[in-house]
Design an enzyme around this catalytic site. Structure first.
Site, PDB file in Angstrom:
ATOM      1  N   SER A  54       1.000  -0.935  -0.050  1.00  0.00           N
ATOM      2  CA  SER A  54       0.122  -0.135  -0.416  1.00  0.00           C
ATOM      3  C   SER A  54       1.483   0.964   0.006  1.00  0.00           C
ATOM      4  CB  SER A  54      -0.814  -0.370   1.241  1.00  0.00           C
ATOM      5  OG  SER A  54      -2.066  -1.473   0.935  1.00  0.00           O
ATOM      6  N   GLU A  61       8.393  -5.669  -6.614  1.00  0.00           N
ATOM      7  CA  GLU A  61       7.958  -6.516  -5.879  1.00  0.00           C
ATOM      8  C   GLU A  61       7.910  -7.717  -5.906  1.00  0.00           C
ATOM      9  OE1 GLU A  61       7.044  -8.044  -3.081  1.00  0.00           O
ATOM     10  OE2 GLU A  61       5.914  -5.712  -3.200  1.00  0.00           O
ATOM     11  N   THR A  73       0.816  -6.802   2.166  1.00  0.00           N
ATOM     12  CA  THR A  73       0.113  -7.461   3.679  1.00  0.00           C
ATOM     13  C   THR A  73      -1.625  -7.011   3.038  1.00  0.00           C
ATOM     14  OG1 THR A  73       1.772  -7.299   4.584  1.00  0.00           O
ATOM     15  CG2 THR A  73       0.849  -8.160   5.625  1.00  0.00           C
ATOM     16  N   CYS A  74      -1.703  -6.501   2.916  1.00  0.00           N
ATOM     17  CA  CYS A  74      -2.713  -5.900   3.632  1.00  0.00           C
ATOM     18  C   CYS A  74      -4.250  -6.536   2.252  1.00  0.00           C
ATOM     19  CB  CYS A  74      -2.932  -4.615   2.904  1.00  0.00           C
ATOM     20  SG  CYS A  74      -4.431  -3.952   3.313  1.00  0.00           S
ATOM     21  N   CYS A  89      -5.723  -7.176   5.581  1.00  0.00           N
ATOM     22  CA  CYS A  89      -6.820  -6.584   5.449  1.00  0.00           C
ATOM     23  C   CYS A  89      -7.979  -7.704   4.587  1.00  0.00           C
ATOM     24  CB  CYS A  89      -7.030  -5.682   5.018  1.00  0.00           C
ATOM     25  SG  CYS A  89      -5.260  -4.143   5.842  1.00  0.00           S
ATOM     26  N   LYS A 108      -9.215 -10.762   4.978  1.00  0.00           N
ATOM     27  CA  LYS A 108      -9.215 -11.406   6.645  1.00  0.00           C
ATOM     28  C   LYS A 108     -11.470 -10.560   6.581  1.00  0.00           C
ATOM     29  CE  LYS A 108      -9.152  -7.939   8.785  1.00  0.00           C
ATOM     30  NZ  LYS A 108      -7.886  -7.044   9.727  1.00  0.00           N
ATOM     31  N   GLY A 126      -3.100 -11.761  21.971  1.00  0.00           N
ATOM     32  CA  GLY A 126      -4.311 -11.346  21.986  1.00  0.00           C
ATOM     33  C   GLY A 126      -4.282 -10.151  21.502  1.00  0.00           C
ATOM     34  N   GLY A 127      -3.490  -9.641  20.421  1.00  0.00           N
ATOM     35  CA  GLY A 127      -3.843  -8.848  19.948  1.00  0.00           C
ATOM     36  C   GLY A 127      -4.885  -8.393  18.307  1.00  0.00           C
ATOM     37  N   TYR A 128      -4.642  -7.830  17.927  1.00  0.00           N
ATOM     38  CA  TYR A 128      -5.729  -7.470  16.328  1.00  0.00           C
ATOM     39  C   TYR A 128      -6.398  -8.955  15.939  1.00  0.00           C
ATOM     40  CZ  TYR A 128      -5.140  -2.404  15.763  1.00  0.00           C
ATOM     41  OH  TYR A 128      -5.110  -1.349  15.676  1.00  0.00           O
ATOM     42  N   ALA A 176      -4.998 -12.172  16.351  1.00  0.00           N
ATOM     43  CA  ALA A 176      -5.990 -13.760  17.299  1.00  0.00           C
ATOM     44  C   ALA A 176      -7.199 -13.586  17.444  1.00  0.00           C
ATOM     45  CB  ALA A 176      -5.046 -13.459  18.747  1.00  0.00           C
ATOM     46  N   GLU A 192      -9.833 -11.797  15.659  1.00  0.00           N
ATOM     47  CA  GLU A 192     -10.188 -11.218  14.255  1.00  0.00           C
ATOM     48  C   GLU A 192     -10.257 -13.174  13.918  1.00  0.00           C
ATOM     49  OE1 GLU A 192      -9.131  -7.124  12.789  1.00  0.00           O
ATOM     50  OE2 GLU A 192      -7.785  -9.030  12.291  1.00  0.00           O
ATOM     51  N   ARG A 212      -4.162  -5.692  24.696  1.00  0.00           N
ATOM     52  CA  ARG A 212      -3.389  -4.480  25.114  1.00  0.00           C
ATOM     53  C   ARG A 212      -3.236  -3.584  24.329  1.00  0.00           C
ATOM     54  NH1 ARG A 212       2.453  -3.904  25.047  1.00  0.00           N
ATOM     55  NH2 ARG A 212       2.781  -5.842  23.817  1.00  0.00           N
ATOM     56  N   GLY A 233       2.266 -10.928  17.156  1.00  0.00           N
ATOM     57  CA  GLY A 233       3.026 -10.205  16.282  1.00  0.00           C
ATOM     58  C   GLY A 233       3.644 -10.123  15.342  1.00  0.00           C
ATOM     59  N   HIS A 279     -32.530   8.277  13.986  1.00  0.00           N
ATOM     60  CA  HIS A 279     -32.920   7.436  14.352  1.00  0.00           C
ATOM     61  C   HIS A 279     -34.172   6.677  13.868  1.00  0.00           C
ATOM     62  CE1 HIS A 279     -35.371   6.261  18.228  1.00  0.00           C
ATOM     63  NE2 HIS A 279     -36.408   6.702  17.614  1.00  0.00           N
ATOM     64  N   GLU A 335     -26.900   7.058  17.558  1.00  0.00           N
ATOM     65  CA  GLU A 335     -27.866   8.042  17.470  1.00  0.00           C
ATOM     66  C   GLU A 335     -27.079   8.287  19.155  1.00  0.00           C
ATOM     67  OE1 GLU A 335     -31.842   8.266  18.102  1.00  0.00           O
ATOM     68  OE2 GLU A 335     -31.941   6.444  17.703  1.00  0.00           O
TER      69      GLU A 335
END
Length: 494
Positions: free
Chosen positions: A32, A52, A69-70, A75, A78, A208-210, A212, A214, A237, A294, A469, A474
């Site tokens: 990106s 690349e 990667t994304c 992203c 995923k 415990g991050g994104y 994991a 997800e 965290r 990580g 509404h 809202e």
């Protein structure tokens, strides 16, 4: 050798006797950040080359793909799997909305996987066309530095090409890392998790991050038994502690087994899959073990040391506020610098680089009030400060506004899952300094809130905004009562 340099906030002028280079800019890495920088530099009139690695969904030191990667193994694929997994809960909820469904609803993992691969292949082609349409010359192969103004590209057949460039941009991103435990080769990373041939029935996730939370949500949503192990009391965290607790409750509510303050010590191959042993002496069996422990900057094969480019202890390229390294002709953007590792941030850094070096507009990336989301089910999205950060940074009191409610959809479906929202306000200025939400559509809602924070909105302005509404959104403009008032930590010189 004269180069365009940032001098006291202004661009220096090139020397009349400037030497000839093959390219004004050569970019190593077409993810990106690299693609954005290359395209924008070309739009400013620069002659740009980019290299690349060849495309494959699962990356390695010699495989990658235009898009990075994304787009190829992060992203985008995923989120496709998150959409697929979310339908499981939607189908459950649909019954109370009158949809008569058979007791057994089949799911075809291979079909979803095929659709995902089709989409990332399509995007790989789009990114190549974006470069071509901008006039950027693409080289397929591995790039490395051989001098402050020279890049060597090893092509697929082993042929080595050398090109000189006035400026070189490193945009090689990061890669997943594995914990150093016995049997680590039996586990997988997020790369492989996005391309598994078979959907696991029993999944263990370490981290415990994104990534994991997800993947725990994805596999659980598709029917697997999921055990999530992490070192802290709560997952995620660094996020707001109150929102972390909400995510943990929701993960458990969806049937994910949480194992806080627990690590894995060994994996053993057995006839019944993989035996997983924890540091508490527990044992369980899994079909797949995901290491979401990580990512590290992708710099090992770039030959940085020989050119004198400085890196930190993790291998991240050190840069200044304009993304320039200690070697004036060499720059770096994106995850390889380990600043704020988000795709839109890499895009911002690439844009600022091109403006600064080729557009005559010195531009620094602005990392204040960057919104982001965790696509667990339901998702968490935040912008600005967490409560803990606000207390740490504030000079005066912080007003905390919270709202926890049952989404309207759940009142009929019967799903017991709360949405939580939070606003943090500087008591003295009335300025909103943080916003977060965990619940359906949180990223879509918080993106709009991020604009308000970027504009310096006050709580009074939130309160004077008419809500839509009925909607969950809202709630952000109807939180009138202060949940609590907290004072900053005393600042000392000790």
């Amino acid at each position: 050798m004269a180069r365009k340099m940032l001098i006291d906030g202004e661009m220096g002028k090139p020397d009349e006797a400037d030497v000839h280079y093959d390219f004004d800019l050569f970019v190593i890495g077409a993810g990106s950040g690299g693609v954005r920088a290359g395209r924008f530099a070309a739009n400013y009139g620069a002659k740009v080359g980019i290299c690349e690695l060849p495309f494959h969904p699962i990356s390695s030191e010699v495989i990658g793909g235009v898009g990075g990667t994304c787009v190829l193994r992060g992203c985008v694929p995923k989120k496709i799997l998150v959409y697929g997994a979310a339908f499981g809960g939607e189908l459950e909820d649909a019954r109370n909305y009158g949809w008569e469904l058979n007791e057994k609803v089949d799911f075809n993992w291979k079909k979803l996987l095929h659709k995902k691969t089709e989409e990332i292949t399509r995007l790989n082609g789009i990114y190549k066309r974006l470069l071509a349409n901008a006039g950027v010359k693409l080289f397929e192969g591995e790039g490395k530095l051989v001098g402050p103004n020279e890049v060597e590209v090893t092509q697929l057949d082993g042929t080595k090409l050398c090109y000189s460039a006035k400026h070189i941009l490193i945009a090689t991103g990061g890669r997943a890392q594995r914990p150093n435990i016995p049997g680590q080769e039996l586990g997988i990373t997020s790369d492989e998790a996005l391309s598994l041939e078979e959907l696991p029935k029993r999944a263990v996730v370490l981290g415990g991050g994104y990534i994991a939370v997800e993947f725990a949500s994805i596999w659980r949503g598709l029917g697997a038994t999921v055990d999530l192990f992490f070192r802290k009391e709560l997952p995620l965290r660094g996020f707001d502690d109150e929102m972390r607790a909400v995510v943990a409750r929701n993960l458990e509510g969806r049937g994910i087994n949480l194992h806080p303050r627990t690590n894995l010590t060994e994996l053993i191959k057995t006839e019944d899959g993989i035996k997983v042993i924890t540091d508490h002496g527990e044992e369980l069996h899994a079909d797949v073990v995901l290491f979401a422990t990580g990512r590290i900057p992708n710099t090992k094969r770039l030959n940085l040391a020989s050119v004198g480019v400085e890196t930190d202890a993790m291998g991240a390229v050190k840069v200044d506020e304009y993304s320039c390294t200690n070697v004036p002709s060499i720059w770096a953007v994106g995850d390889v610098t380990n600043r704020m590792n988000l795709t839109p941030v890499a895009l911002m850094e690439g844009t600022c680089f091109a403006k600064s070096v080729f557009g005559g507009q010195p531009s620094k990336p602005d990392y204040i009030n960057v919104p982001y989301a965790v696509f667990c089910i339901p998702p968490l999205s935040v912008v600005g400060l967490s409560e803990e950060q606000a207390i740490e940074q504030a000079n005066g009191d912080i007003l905390v506004f919270t709202s926890t409610f049952n989404p309207m959809k759940n009142t009929v479906s019967g799903r017991q899952e709360k949405t939580a929202m939070k606003l943090l306000v500087d008591a003295e200025t009335d300025k909103v300094v943080g916003a977060s939400m965990c619940g359906p559509d949180a990223p879509e809602i918080v993106q709009g809130i991020a604009i308000a924070l970027k504009c310096g909105a006050t709580k009074a302005q939130f309160d004077s905004t008419v809500g839509i509404h009925p909607s969950a959104a809202e709630e952000f403009v109807t939180m009138r009562s202060v949940t609590r008032r907290v004072s900053p930590k005393p600042k000392t010189n000790l």
